[in-house]
Design a protein around this motif. Structure first.
Motif, PDB file in Angstrom:
ATOM      1  N   ARG A   1     -33.137 -70.505  99.410  1.00 49.59           N
ATOM      2  CA  ARG A   1     -34.141 -70.756  98.383  1.00 49.59           C
ATOM      3  C   ARG A   1     -33.467 -70.730  97.011  1.00 49.59           C
ATOM      4  NH1 ARG A   1     -39.000 -66.606  97.207  1.00 49.59           N
ATOM      5  NH2 ARG A   1     -40.105 -67.804  95.628  1.00 49.59           N
ATOM      6  N   ASP A   2     -33.778 -71.704  96.182  1.00 52.49           N
ATOM      7  CA  ASP A   2     -33.212 -71.770  94.835  1.00 52.49           C
ATOM      8  C   ASP A   2     -34.151 -71.040  93.870  1.00 52.49           C
ATOM      9  OD1 ASP A   2     -32.285 -72.385  92.303  1.00 52.49           O
ATOM     10  OD2 ASP A   2     -31.678 -74.415  92.851  1.00 52.49           O
ATOM     11  N   LEU A   3     -33.698 -69.880  93.372  1.00 49.52           N
ATOM     12  CA  LEU A   3     -34.533 -69.033  92.519  1.00 49.52           C
ATOM     13  C   LEU A   3     -34.192 -69.183  91.037  1.00 49.52           C
ATOM     14  CD1 LEU A   3     -34.414 -65.815  94.733  1.00 49.52           C
ATOM     15  CD2 LEU A   3     -36.313 -67.432  94.513  1.00 49.52           C
ATOM     16  N   THR A   4     -33.329 -70.109  90.730  1.00 51.31           N
ATOM     17  CA  THR A   4     -32.827 -70.230  89.358  1.00 51.31           C
ATOM     18  C   THR A   4     -33.950 -70.431  88.350  1.00 51.31           C
ATOM     19  OG1 THR A   4     -30.967 -71.398  90.340  1.00 51.31           O
ATOM     20  CG2 THR A   4     -31.095 -71.379  87.942  1.00 51.31           C
ATOM     21  N   ASP A   5     -34.806 -71.403  88.613  1.00 47.46           N
ATOM     22  CA  ASP A   5     -35.839 -71.732  87.621  1.00 47.46           C
ATOM     23  C   ASP A   5     -36.831 -70.581  87.454  1.00 47.46           C
ATOM     24  OD1 ASP A   5     -34.562 -74.134  87.337  1.00 47.46           O
ATOM     25  OD2 ASP A   5     -35.959 -75.255  88.609  1.00 47.46           O
ATOM     26  N   LEU A   6     -37.148 -69.928  88.561  1.00 49.23           N
ATOM     27  CA  LEU A   6     -38.055 -68.772  88.501  1.00 49.23           C
ATOM     28  C   LEU A   6     -37.455 -67.670  87.630  1.00 49.23           C
ATOM     29  CD1 LEU A   6     -40.627 -67.358  89.722  1.00 49.23           C
ATOM     30  CD2 LEU A   6     -39.097 -66.489  91.501  1.00 49.23           C
ATOM     31  N   LEU A   7     -36.183 -67.363  87.883  1.00 47.12           N
ATOM     32  CA  LEU A   7     -35.523 -66.286  87.125  1.00 47.12           C
ATOM     33  C   LEU A   7     -35.311 -66.667  85.663  1.00 47.12           C
ATOM     34  CD1 LEU A   7     -32.923 -65.239  89.841  1.00 47.12           C
ATOM     35  CD2 LEU A   7     -34.772 -63.797  88.951  1.00 47.12           C
ATOM     36  N   ALA A   8     -34.965 -67.913  85.427  1.00 45.76           N
ATOM     37  CA  ALA A   8     -34.711 -68.346  84.043  1.00 45.76           C
ATOM     38  C   ALA A   8     -36.005 -68.356  83.234  1.00 45.76           C
ATOM     39  CB  ALA A   8     -34.052 -69.728  84.046  1.00 45.76           C
ATOM     40  N   ALA A   9     -37.095 -68.813  83.854  1.00 49.63           N
ATOM     41  CA  ALA A   9     -38.383 -68.837  83.138  1.00 49.63           C
ATOM     42  C   ALA A   9     -38.824 -67.411  82.819  1.00 49.63           C
ATOM     43  CB  ALA A   9     -39.433 -69.555  83.987  1.00 49.63           C
ATOM     44  N   HIS A  10     -38.619 -66.514  83.781  1.00 52.22           N
ATOM     45  CA  HIS A  10     -38.976 -65.117  83.538  1.00 52.22           C
ATOM     46  C   HIS A  10     -38.109 -64.532  82.420  1.00 52.22           C
ATOM     47  CE1 HIS A  10     -39.826 -60.918  84.038  1.00 52.22           C
ATOM     48  NE2 HIS A  10     -38.528 -60.695  84.135  1.00 52.22           N
ATOM     49  N   ALA A  11     -36.834 -64.849  82.435  1.00 52.74           N
ATOM     50  CA  ALA A  11     -35.939 -64.309  81.400  1.00 52.74           C
ATOM     51  C   ALA A  11     -36.410 -64.736  80.016  1.00 52.74           C
ATOM     52  CB  ALA A  11     -34.504 -64.788  81.653  1.00 52.74           C
TER      53      ALA A  11
END
Ligand code: SF4
Length: 169
Positions: free
Chosen positions: A75-85
């Motif tokens: 699963r690619d979590l990059t966008d989720l983590l970046a948006a949260h950051a």
């Protein structure tokens, strides 16, 4: 003098938020900085709702712009983590945060210490998604990995730099 307020990776403060349900408590933070600093725990992975324990992830791809991919389900979590950051930093900027202390080698919190994998083997070192978002957004804010604070000269420089850190929106 009022103490400095620092954002700190929550696992370093003893919170059991790591992917394996454990913490990474570093007692030396309190010993070395407790008189000058107040610690504000942050765990980007738990804060986006990934839960504990959870499937581990790693950084892959372009070391300058890596993706955070879960090891087994891919699963690619990059966008989720970046948006949260981005949201988390907006909130933190409304508080008097003077710096960050982060966990080494974490795909979220690691600062220039995280393996970034290419095809098959490890190919480079980069920063975690949250750490990179912080560094991009607030390049003047003092940031350090906890392990580096064991070096007296690094600790001295970090403390000296806090007074010039961001303190208001
Ligand atoms: Fe959470 Fe960061 Fe610690 Fe990982 S390194 S458990 S994301 S605080």
């Amino acid at each position: 003098m009022l103490p400095y307020t620092l954002g700190v990776s929550a696992c370093l403060l003893g919170q059991k938020v790591r992917y394996d349900g454990r913490h990474k408590f570093d007692p030396t933070l309190e010993q070395l900085l407790g008189r000058q600093c107040v610690f504000m725990p942050i765990c980007p992975e738990v804060e986006v709702g990934l839960g504990t324990p959870r499937e581990p992830m790693r950084l892959e791809g372009d070391p300058a712009n890596p993706r955070a991919i879960t090891l087994h389900s891919r699963r690619d979590l990059t966008d989720l983590l970046a948006a949260h950051a981005r949201k988390r930093l907006d909130a933190l900027l409304c508080m008097p945060v003077q710096g960050f202390i982060l966990t080494c080698r974490s795909p979220s919190c690691g600062l220039r210490s995280v393996p970034v994998y290419g095809e098959g083997d490890r190919t480079a070192i980069g920063s975690g998604i949250f750490a990179r978002a912080c560094a991009d957004r607030l390049p003047q804010l003092p940031m350090v990995e906890a392990i580096q604070l064991q070096q007296p000269e690094v600790r001295h420089l970090f403390l000296a730099s806090l007074s010039g850190g961001h303190s208001s929106p």
